[in-house]
Design a protein around this motif. Structure first.
Motif, PDB file in Angstrom:
ATOM      1  N   THR A  22       0.847  -1.190   0.000  1.00  0.00           N
ATOM      2  CA  THR A  22       0.000   0.000   0.000  1.00  0.00           C
ATOM      3  C   THR A  22       0.886   1.246   0.000  1.00  0.00           C
ATOM      4  N   LEU A  23       0.311   2.379  -0.329  1.00  0.00           N
ATOM      5  CA  LEU A  23       1.067   3.628  -0.353  1.00  0.00           C
ATOM      6  C   LEU A  23       1.715   3.941   1.002  1.00  0.00           C
ATOM      7  N   PRO A  24       0.999   3.842   2.130  1.00  0.00           N
ATOM      8  CA  PRO A  24       1.648   4.131   3.415  1.00  0.00           C
ATOM      9  C   PRO A  24       2.851   3.213   3.688  1.00  0.00           C
ATOM     10  N   LEU A  25       2.740   1.930   3.332  1.00  0.00           N
ATOM     11  CA  LEU A  25       3.871   1.020   3.533  1.00  0.00           C
ATOM     12  C   LEU A  25       5.025   1.394   2.611  1.00  0.00           C
ATOM     13  N   ARG A  26       4.730   1.758   1.365  1.00  0.00           N
ATOM     14  CA  ARG A  26       5.799   2.164   0.434  1.00  0.00           C
ATOM     15  C   ARG A  26       6.518   3.405   0.951  1.00  0.00           C
ATOM     16  N   ILE A  27       5.777   4.353   1.494  1.00  0.00           N
ATOM     17  CA  ILE A  27       6.394   5.564   2.061  1.00  0.00           C
ATOM     18  C   ILE A  27       7.260   5.198   3.264  1.00  0.00           C
ATOM     19  N   PHE A  28       6.741   4.334   4.134  1.00  0.00           N
ATOM     20  CA  PHE A  28       7.475   3.872   5.318  1.00  0.00           C
ATOM     21  C   PHE A  28       8.793   3.212   4.899  1.00  0.00           C
ATOM     22  N   LEU A  29       8.745   2.333   3.891  1.00  0.00           N
ATOM     23  CA  LEU A  29       9.943   1.639   3.423  1.00  0.00           C
ATOM     24  C   LEU A  29      10.900   2.593   2.706  1.00  0.00           C
ATOM     25  N   MET A  30      10.357   3.542   1.979  1.00  0.00           N
ATOM     26  CA  MET A  30      11.188   4.517   1.278  1.00  0.00           C
ATOM     27  C   MET A  30      12.002   5.355   2.275  1.00  0.00           C
ATOM     28  N   ILE A  31      11.361   5.794   3.346  1.00  0.00           N
ATOM     29  CA  ILE A  31      12.065   6.585   4.364  1.00  0.00           C
ATOM     30  C   ILE A  31      13.149   5.737   5.027  1.00  0.00           C
ATOM     31  N   GLY A  32      12.827   4.479   5.341  1.00  0.00           N
ATOM     32  CA  GLY A  32      13.827   3.581   5.926  1.00  0.00           C
ATOM     33  C   GLY A  32      15.013   3.387   5.003  1.00  0.00           C
ATOM     34  N   ASN A  33      14.753   3.226   3.705  1.00  0.00           N
ATOM     35  CA  ASN A  33      15.830   3.074   2.737  1.00  0.00           C
ATOM     36  C   ASN A  33      16.689   4.330   2.676  1.00  0.00           C
ATOM     37  N   CYS A  34      16.068   5.487   2.749  1.00  0.00           N
ATOM     38  CA  CYS A  34      16.823   6.753   2.721  1.00  0.00           C
ATOM     39  C   CYS A  34      17.728   6.888   3.946  1.00  0.00           C
ATOM     40  N   ILE A  35      17.246   6.452   5.098  1.00  0.00           N
ATOM     41  CA  ILE A  35      18.040   6.524   6.329  1.00  0.00           C
ATOM     42  C   ILE A  35      19.287   5.654   6.217  1.00  0.00           C
ATOM     43  N   ALA A  36      19.219   4.561   5.440  1.00  0.00           N
ATOM     44  CA  ALA A  36      20.353   3.650   5.290  1.00  0.00           C
ATOM     45  C   ALA A  36      21.486   4.272   4.467  1.00  0.00           C
ATOM     46  N   VAL A  37      21.221   5.336   3.738  1.00  0.00           N
ATOM     47  CA  VAL A  37      22.207   6.048   2.928  1.00  0.00           C
ATOM     48  C   VAL A  37      22.919   5.099   1.946  1.00  0.00           C
ATOM     49  N   GLN A  38      22.110   4.326   1.207  1.00  0.00           N
ATOM     50  CA  GLN A  38      22.659   3.437   0.182  1.00  0.00           C
ATOM     51  C   GLN A  38      22.169   3.870  -1.197  1.00  0.00           C
ATOM     52  N   ASN A  39      22.193   5.137  -1.444  1.00  0.00           N
ATOM     53  CA  ASN A  39      21.727   5.741  -2.694  1.00  0.00           C
ATOM     54  C   ASN A  39      20.196   5.747  -2.744  1.00  0.00           C
ATOM     55  N   ASP A  40      19.657   6.433  -3.741  1.00  0.00           N
ATOM     56  CA  ASP A  40      18.199   6.476  -3.872  1.00  0.00           C
ATOM     57  C   ASP A  40      17.689   5.128  -4.384  1.00  0.00           C
ATOM     58  N   ILE A  41      16.384   4.943  -4.308  1.00  0.00           N
ATOM     59  CA  ILE A  41      15.777   3.647  -4.634  1.00  0.00           C
ATOM     60  C   ILE A  41      16.026   3.255  -6.090  1.00  0.00           C
ATOM     61  N   ILE A  42      15.868   4.179  -7.014  1.00  0.00           N
ATOM     62  CA  ILE A  42      16.040   3.847  -8.433  1.00  0.00           C
ATOM     63  C   ILE A  42      17.478   3.392  -8.703  1.00  0.00           C
ATOM     64  N   GLU A  43      18.450   4.105  -8.141  1.00  0.00           N
ATOM     65  CA  GLU A  43      19.852   3.714  -8.336  1.00  0.00           C
ATOM     66  C   GLU A  43      20.140   2.374  -7.661  1.00  0.00           C
ATOM     67  N   TRP A  44      19.562   2.165  -6.467  1.00  0.00           N
ATOM     68  CA  TRP A  44      19.761   0.902  -5.753  1.00  0.00           C
ATOM     69  C   TRP A  44      19.206  -0.260  -6.577  1.00  0.00           C
ATOM     70  N   VAL A  45      18.007  -0.085  -7.115  1.00  0.00           N
ATOM     71  CA  VAL A  45      17.376  -1.130  -7.928  1.00  0.00           C
ATOM     72  C   VAL A  45      18.201  -1.395  -9.182  1.00  0.00           C
ATOM     73  N   ARG A  46      18.638  -0.334  -9.864  1.00  0.00           N
ATOM     74  CA  ARG A  46      19.469  -0.516 -11.056  1.00  0.00           C
ATOM     75  C   ARG A  46      20.742  -1.290 -10.722  1.00  0.00           C
ATOM     76  N   ASP A  47      21.417  -0.884  -9.648  1.00  0.00           N
ATOM     77  CA  ASP A  47      22.665  -1.551  -9.264  1.00  0.00           C
ATOM     78  C   ASP A  47      22.435  -3.016  -8.920  1.00  0.00           C
ATOM     79  N   HIS A  48      21.352  -3.294  -8.219  1.00  0.00           N
ATOM     80  CA  HIS A  48      21.098  -4.679  -7.814  1.00  0.00           C
ATOM     81  C   HIS A  48      20.723  -5.551  -9.017  1.00  0.00           C
TER      82      HIS A  48
END
Length: 148
Positions: free
Chosen positions: A77-103
């Motif tokens: 759901t949108l709230p879960l995606r936002i929750f996960l997006m913020i958690g990913n940002c806190i990890a400082v492993q690049n933005d989601i699109i770059e992380w997905v591309r790299d993986h």
């Protein structure tokens, strides 16, 4: 305490007899170490908070960037995606699109120059060094061919 001048600079220095005098005076003063509970609780709180933040950021990477956005293992759901997006940002492993591309590059072109965290470059590089250096040009070239 005396102030001594050496080469025009001032230095604070105790005389030897002052140290002995202070030690003797200290023995006459009744003193018991008391714990400052406010500070103890504050330090415990900081460590708990940082630990929770670490778990939250790991969850944002593992459940968000990796499983949700990279492998599309589930729908959220949108709230879960936002929750996960913020958690990913806190990890400082690049933005989601770059992380997905790299993986996805990592899975498709494992241990080549198009693999952002190739084990051929060593354990440290594969674990976290890839986040500390510029990417090989083949990563961007090959990554542009992927559907993100």
């Amino acid at each position: 305490m005396s102030i001594k001048k050496i080469d025009g600079n001032q230095f604070l220095a105790l005389e030897e007899d002052e140290v002995t005098k202070l030690d003797e005076e200290a023995k006459q003063i009744p003193f018991k170490t008391a714990i400052v509970w406010k500070n103890v609780l504050m330090f415990i709180g900081w460590h708990i908070g940082v630990s929770l933040l670490m778990y939250y950021s790991n969850f944002g990477v593992a459940a968000g960037a990796h499983r949700l956005w990279c492998h599309r293992s589930y729908k959220a759901t949108l709230p879960l995606r936002i929750f996960l997006m913020i958690g990913n940002c806190i990890a400082v492993q690049n933005d989601i699109i770059e992380w997905v591309r790299d993986h996805r590059c990592h899975h498709k072109w494992t241990d080549t120059n198009a693999d952002p965290h190739s084990t051929k470059r060593g354990f440290f590089f594969a674990h976290m060094g890839w986040l500390l250096v510029k990417k090989h040009p083949q990563i961007k070239t090959q990554g542009a061919k992927l559907d993100l």
